[in-house]
Write an enzyme that holds these catalytic residues in place. Structure first.
Site, PDB file in Angstrom:
ATOM      1  N   GLY A 194      -2.536  -9.900  57.169  1.00  0.00           N
ATOM      2  CA  GLY A 194      -1.928 -11.118  56.608  1.00  0.00           C
ATOM      3  C   GLY A 194      -2.382 -11.286  55.159  1.00  0.00           C
ATOM      4  O   GLY A 194      -2.505 -12.407  54.657  1.00  0.00           O
ATOM      5  N   GLY A 210      -0.745 -13.648  52.526  1.00  0.00           N
ATOM      6  CA  GLY A 210      -0.539 -15.056  52.878  1.00  0.00           C
ATOM      7  C   GLY A 210      -1.507 -15.989  52.161  1.00  0.00           C
ATOM      8  O   GLY A 210      -2.368 -15.559  51.384  1.00  0.00           O
ATOM      9  N   MET A 230      -4.058 -17.748  53.275  1.00  0.00           N
ATOM     10  CA  MET A 230      -5.467 -17.486  53.584  1.00  0.00           C
ATOM     11  C   MET A 230      -5.842 -16.043  53.248  1.00  0.00           C
ATOM     12  O   MET A 230      -6.922 -15.784  52.711  1.00  0.00           O
ATOM     13  CB  MET A 230      -5.744 -17.770  55.056  1.00  0.00           C
ATOM     14  CG  MET A 230      -5.824 -19.250  55.376  1.00  0.00           C
ATOM     15  SD  MET A 230      -7.190 -20.071  54.533  1.00  0.00           S
ATOM     16  CE  MET A 230      -8.582 -19.410  55.424  1.00  0.00           C
ATOM     17  N   GLY A 245      -8.942 -15.823  62.370  1.00  0.00           N
ATOM     18  CA  GLY A 245      -8.751 -17.196  61.896  1.00  0.00           C
ATOM     19  C   GLY A 245      -7.422 -17.768  62.353  1.00  0.00           C
ATOM     20  O   GLY A 245      -7.223 -18.986  62.374  1.00  0.00           O
ATOM     21  N   THR A 246      -6.508 -16.877  62.726  1.00  0.00           N
ATOM     22  CA  THR A 246      -5.173 -17.318  63.147  1.00  0.00           C
ATOM     23  C   THR A 246      -5.288 -18.185  64.394  1.00  0.00           C
ATOM     24  O   THR A 246      -5.994 -17.833  65.341  1.00  0.00           O
ATOM     25  CB  THR A 246      -4.285 -16.089  63.448  1.00  0.00           C
ATOM     26  OG1 THR A 246      -4.371 -15.202  62.339  1.00  0.00           O
ATOM     27  CG2 THR A 246      -2.840 -16.495  63.685  1.00  0.00           C
ATOM     28  N   HIS A 296      -1.368 -31.546  58.432  1.00  0.00           N
ATOM     29  CA  HIS A 296      -1.299 -30.248  57.757  1.00  0.00           C
ATOM     30  C   HIS A 296      -0.040 -30.135  56.906  1.00  0.00           C
ATOM     31  O   HIS A 296       0.921 -30.876  57.104  1.00  0.00           O
ATOM     32  CB  HIS A 296      -1.307 -29.105  58.782  1.00  0.00           C
ATOM     33  CG  HIS A 296      -2.674 -28.797  59.321  1.00  0.00           C
ATOM     34  ND1 HIS A 296      -3.242 -29.517  60.341  1.00  0.00           N
ATOM     35  CD2 HIS A 296      -3.585 -27.858  58.963  1.00  0.00           C
ATOM     36  CE1 HIS A 296      -4.449 -29.035  60.604  1.00  0.00           C
ATOM     37  NE2 HIS A 296      -4.684 -28.024  59.786  1.00  0.00           N
ATOM     38  N   HIS A 297      -0.054 -29.136  56.023  1.00  0.00           N
ATOM     39  CA  HIS A 297       1.129 -28.746  55.235  1.00  0.00           C
ATOM     40  C   HIS A 297       2.293 -28.391  56.192  1.00  0.00           C
ATOM     41  O   HIS A 297       2.065 -28.040  57.358  1.00  0.00           O
ATOM     42  CB  HIS A 297       0.785 -27.531  54.363  1.00  0.00           C
ATOM     43  CG  HIS A 297       0.282 -26.360  55.159  1.00  0.00           C
ATOM     44  ND1 HIS A 297       1.110 -25.391  55.652  1.00  0.00           N
ATOM     45  CD2 HIS A 297      -0.963 -26.025  55.591  1.00  0.00           C
ATOM     46  CE1 HIS A 297       0.416 -24.506  56.323  1.00  0.00           C
ATOM     47  NE2 HIS A 297      -0.864 -24.863  56.316  1.00  0.00           N
ATOM     48  N   LYS A 356       3.047 -24.942  58.474  1.00  0.00           N
ATOM     49  CA  LYS A 356       2.234 -24.573  59.636  1.00  0.00           C
ATOM     50  C   LYS A 356       3.123 -24.392  60.865  1.00  0.00           C
ATOM     51  O   LYS A 356       3.936 -25.258  61.188  1.00  0.00           O
ATOM     52  CB  LYS A 356       1.174 -25.649  59.888  1.00  0.00           C
ATOM     53  CG  LYS A 356       0.217 -25.291  61.005  1.00  0.00           C
ATOM     54  CD  LYS A 356      -1.019 -26.166  60.991  1.00  0.00           C
ATOM     55  CE  LYS A 356      -1.944 -25.832  62.139  1.00  0.00           C
ATOM     56  NZ  LYS A 356      -2.369 -24.410  62.180  1.00  0.00           N
ATOM     57  N   GLY A 372      -5.359 -25.580  65.704  1.00  0.00           N
ATOM     58  CA  GLY A 372      -6.467 -24.980  66.451  1.00  0.00           C
ATOM     59  C   GLY A 372      -7.712 -25.843  66.382  1.00  0.00           C
ATOM     60  O   GLY A 372      -8.478 -25.940  67.354  1.00  0.00           O
TER      61      GLY A 372
HETATM   62  N1  LIG Z   1      -9.431 -20.675  61.041  1.00  0.00           N
HETATM   63  C1  LIG Z   1      -9.251 -21.308  59.881  1.00  0.00           C
HETATM   64  O1  LIG Z   1     -10.200 -21.856  59.272  1.00  0.00           O
HETATM   65  C2  LIG Z   1      -7.887 -21.320  59.288  1.00  0.00           C
HETATM   66  C3  LIG Z   1      -6.845 -20.847  60.023  1.00  0.00           C
HETATM   67  N2  LIG Z   1      -5.595 -20.804  59.495  1.00  0.00           N
HETATM   68  C4  LIG Z   1      -4.585 -20.175  60.338  1.00  0.00           C
HETATM   69  O2  LIG Z   1      -4.324 -18.874  59.829  1.00  0.00           O
HETATM   70  C5  LIG Z   1      -2.969 -18.503  60.096  1.00  0.00           C
HETATM   71  C6  LIG Z   1      -2.311 -18.068  58.798  1.00  0.00           C
HETATM   72  O3  LIG Z   1      -2.265 -19.160  57.930  1.00  0.00           O
HETATM   73  P1  LIG Z   1      -1.700 -19.030  56.428  1.00  0.00           P
HETATM   74  O4  LIG Z   1      -2.459 -18.028  55.645  1.00  0.00           O
HETATM   75  O5  LIG Z   1      -1.612 -20.428  55.932  1.00  0.00           O
HETATM   76  O6  LIG Z   1      -0.218 -18.474  56.719  1.00  0.00           O
HETATM   77  P2  LIG Z   1       0.766 -17.711  55.746  1.00  0.00           P
HETATM   78  O7  LIG Z   1       2.123 -17.775  56.375  1.00  0.00           O
HETATM   79  O8  LIG Z   1       0.603 -18.190  54.351  1.00  0.00           O
HETATM   80  O9  LIG Z   1       0.243 -16.200  55.799  1.00  0.00           O
HETATM   81  C7  LIG Z   1       0.413 -15.333  56.873  1.00  0.00           C
HETATM   82  C8  LIG Z   1       0.696 -13.943  56.294  1.00  0.00           C
HETATM   83  O10 LIG Z   1       0.698 -13.011  57.372  1.00  0.00           O
HETATM   84  C9  LIG Z   1       1.911 -12.266  57.310  1.00  0.00           C
HETATM   85  N3  LIG Z   1       2.235 -11.849  58.658  1.00  0.00           N
HETATM   86  C10 LIG Z   1       2.809 -12.573  59.660  1.00  0.00           C
HETATM   87  N4  LIG Z   1       2.925 -11.828  60.770  1.00  0.00           N
HETATM   88  C11 LIG Z   1       2.412 -10.611  60.465  1.00  0.00           C
HETATM   89  C12 LIG Z   1       2.251  -9.416  61.187  1.00  0.00           C
HETATM   90  N5  LIG Z   1       2.659  -9.291  62.456  1.00  0.00           N
HETATM   91  N6  LIG Z   1       1.692  -8.352  60.566  1.00  0.00           N
HETATM   92  C13 LIG Z   1       1.285  -8.440  59.284  1.00  0.00           C
HETATM   93  N7  LIG Z   1       1.422  -9.548  58.533  1.00  0.00           N
HETATM   94  C14 LIG Z   1       1.962 -10.622  59.123  1.00  0.00           C
HETATM   95  C15 LIG Z   1       2.919 -13.209  56.705  1.00  0.00           C
HETATM   96  O11 LIG Z   1       4.033 -12.511  56.205  1.00  0.00           O
HETATM   97  P3  LIG Z   1       5.451 -13.307  56.072  1.00  0.00           P
HETATM   98  O12 LIG Z   1       5.207 -14.384  55.059  1.00  0.00           O
HETATM   99  O13 LIG Z   1       6.392 -12.235  55.628  1.00  0.00           O
HETATM  100  O14 LIG Z   1       5.744 -13.872  57.427  1.00  0.00           O
HETATM  101  C16 LIG Z   1       2.070 -13.861  55.621  1.00  0.00           C
HETATM  102  O15 LIG Z   1       1.985 -13.059  54.455  1.00  0.00           O
HETATM  103  C17 LIG Z   1      -2.342 -19.734  60.777  1.00  0.00           C
HETATM  104  O16 LIG Z   1      -2.417 -19.576  62.175  1.00  0.00           O
HETATM  105  C18 LIG Z   1      -3.262 -20.878  60.354  1.00  0.00           C
HETATM  106  O17 LIG Z   1      -3.261 -21.923  61.281  1.00  0.00           O
HETATM  107  C19 LIG Z   1      -5.332 -21.255  58.241  1.00  0.00           C
HETATM  108  C20 LIG Z   1      -6.322 -21.790  57.482  1.00  0.00           C
HETATM  109  C21 LIG Z   1      -7.694 -21.866  57.936  1.00  0.00           C
HETATM  110  O1  LIG Z   2      -2.674 -23.790  59.203  1.00  0.00           O
HETATM  111  C1  LIG Z   2      -3.628 -24.205  58.501  1.00  0.00           C
HETATM  112  O2  LIG Z   2      -3.525 -24.417  57.283  1.00  0.00           O
HETATM  113  C2  LIG Z   2      -4.918 -24.413  59.158  1.00  0.00           C
HETATM  114  N1  LIG Z   2      -5.053 -24.022  60.393  1.00  0.00           N
HETATM  115  C3  LIG Z   2      -6.219 -24.122  61.187  1.00  0.00           C
HETATM  116  C4  LIG Z   2      -5.943 -24.985  62.410  1.00  0.00           C
HETATM  117  O3  LIG Z   2      -4.872 -24.840  63.018  1.00  0.00           O
HETATM  118  O4  LIG Z   2      -6.815 -25.769  62.787  1.00  0.00           O
HETATM  119  C5  LIG Z   2      -7.438 -24.515  60.410  1.00  0.00           C
HETATM  120  C6  LIG Z   2      -7.181 -25.477  59.293  1.00  0.00           C
HETATM  121  O5  LIG Z   2      -6.922 -26.717  59.854  1.00  0.00           O
HETATM  122  C7  LIG Z   2      -6.034 -25.001  58.402  1.00  0.00           C
END
Ligand SMILES: NC(=O)C1=CN([C@@H]2O[C@H](COP(=O)(O)OP(=O)(O)OC[C@H]3O[C@@H](n4cnc5c(N)ncnc54)[C@H](OP(=O)(O)O)[C@@H]3O)[C@@H](O)[C@H]2O)C=CC1
Ligand SMILES: O=C(O)C1=N[C@H](C(=O)O)C[C@H](O)C1
Length: 274
Positions: free
Chosen positions: A13, A16, A18, A107-108, A163-164, A167, A173
């Site tokens: 990812g 993206g 993150m 983190g997903t 959240h934005h 999401k 989560g």
């Molecule tokens: N644990 C934590 O602290 C946090 C967790 N998160 C979680 O992390 C996840 C991602 O968030 P975020 O970065 O905002 O999302 P984004 O959509 O910005 O980024 C995800 C990236 O992964 C790519 N992607 C999706 N599916 C695949 C795949 N099968 N193989 C390879 N690449 C893939 C997407 O491509 P495309 O755009 O082409 O779909 C995109 O570039 C969410 O579940 C979010 O809730 C987020 C922030 C903090």
């Molecule tokens: O999607 C997000 O942005 C985030 N996802 C995580 C969640 O689902 O709790 C962590 C954080 O809140 C940001």
């Protein structure tokens, strides 16, 4: 010259919101080296991930092929895959990393309790460390711990997560984990005072088996925010955490990469590895 004793890290990812923060953080960490960047974004294929995210060349091309990248990571030695992709794919990508002996730091969000249980069994069998971390911020861990303390005295509580609007999953989560932590303190919250009815379905939010209501707000302009509101006759106690920059998650991500290395099983939650 790369430090060969450093931890080889693949980011899934990578393009993206993150993923790009993780690329920057890992490439600046003295004890880690970025060895792979996976993303399905078609316009980025083969491009240098550093150029794609605007931090200068890193000489790591973006690849869509998860398995080929895991094989390459395996050949680099004891390695880690950080996953910030999508709730629909995270179960399979985590399973694949474990199968290749590449330790996942996930983190997903959006994995079900059953999926986490299955991944824990698989990681145990493979004797491979795996971390599933619904929220990497220290502030959230502190808020959840304060909520557990409050739950010893209050039995009315609701969670609002904001959240934005890009999401995919709801509730967040973090909210799911917070409710699970509250459930460790009391088995039933919010005893009914009246027979409730919803004129608009969903108006009272989602309700857990323990009676905790969770409300999910999605708006542009938000990043990640959560309130835990406790009520009792004559008083309200509110805990709130606000994320204003995704860089705030990076100390937790780097710590998790270091902590997963000696593990032989799955751990859920940042609080368990601090
Ligand atoms: N644990 C934590 O602290 C946090 C967790 N998160 C979680 O992390 C996840 C991602 O968030 P975020 O970065 O905002 O999302 P984004 O959509 O910005 O980024 C995800 C990236 O992964 C790519 N992607 C999706 N599916 C695949 C795949 N099968 N193989 C390879 N690449 C893939 C997407 O491509 P495309 O755009 O082409 O779909 C995109 O570039 C969410 O579940 C979010 O809730 C987020 C922030 C903090
Ligand atoms: O999607 C997000 O942005 C985030 N996802 C995580 C969640 O689902 O709790 C962590 C954080 O809140 C940001």
């Amino acid at each position: 010259m790369a430090n060969q004793t450093s931890i080889p890290v693949v980011v899934n990812g990578a393009c993206g919101k993150m993923g790009r923060e993780v690329i920057k953080a890992v490439s600046q960490a003295a004890d880690m080296r970025l060895v792979g960047a996976i993303d399905k974004n078609p316009t980025a294929q083969g491009e240098d991930i550093g150029e794609v995210i605007g931090c200068g060349p890193l000489e790591i091309p973006v690849m869509a092929d998860l398995e080929a990248t895991l094989v390459m990571a395996q050949s680099e030695g004891q390695s880690v895959m950080v996953d910030f992709t999508h709730p629909d794919t995270v179960y399979e990508t985590t399973r694949a990393a474990i199968a290749y002996g590449v330790r996942p730091v996930v983190g997903t969000t959006g994995l079900s309790v059953e999926q986490i249980r299955e991944l824990a069994e698989f990681a145990d069998k493979a004797s491979t460390g795996c971390l599933i971390i619904p929220n990497f911020s220290i502030g959230v861990v502190l808020m959840q711990q304060a909520a557990q303390q409050a739950a010893q005295y209050f039995n009315h509580v609701e969670i609002i997560e904001l959240h934005h609007n890009q999401k995919a999953d709801a509730p967040s989560g973090t909210a799911v984990q917070t409710a699970q932590m509250l459930a460790q303190v009391q088995s039933q919250y919010n005893p009914a005072e009246v027979k409730e009815s919803e004129q608009l379905p969903g108006a009272r939010g989602g309700t857990t088996a323990e009676g905790i209501h969770i409300h999910s707000v999605r708006l542009p302009g938000l990043i990640a925010h959560q309130e835990i509101i406790f009520g009792d006759p004559g008083q309200i106690y509110t805990l709130r955490h606000d994320t204003s920059d995704r860089a705030s998650f990076m100390p937790g991500v780097l710590l998790s990469i270091r902590r997963v290395m000696p593990l032989k099983s799955l751990i859920y939650g940042l609080d368990k590895i601090l």
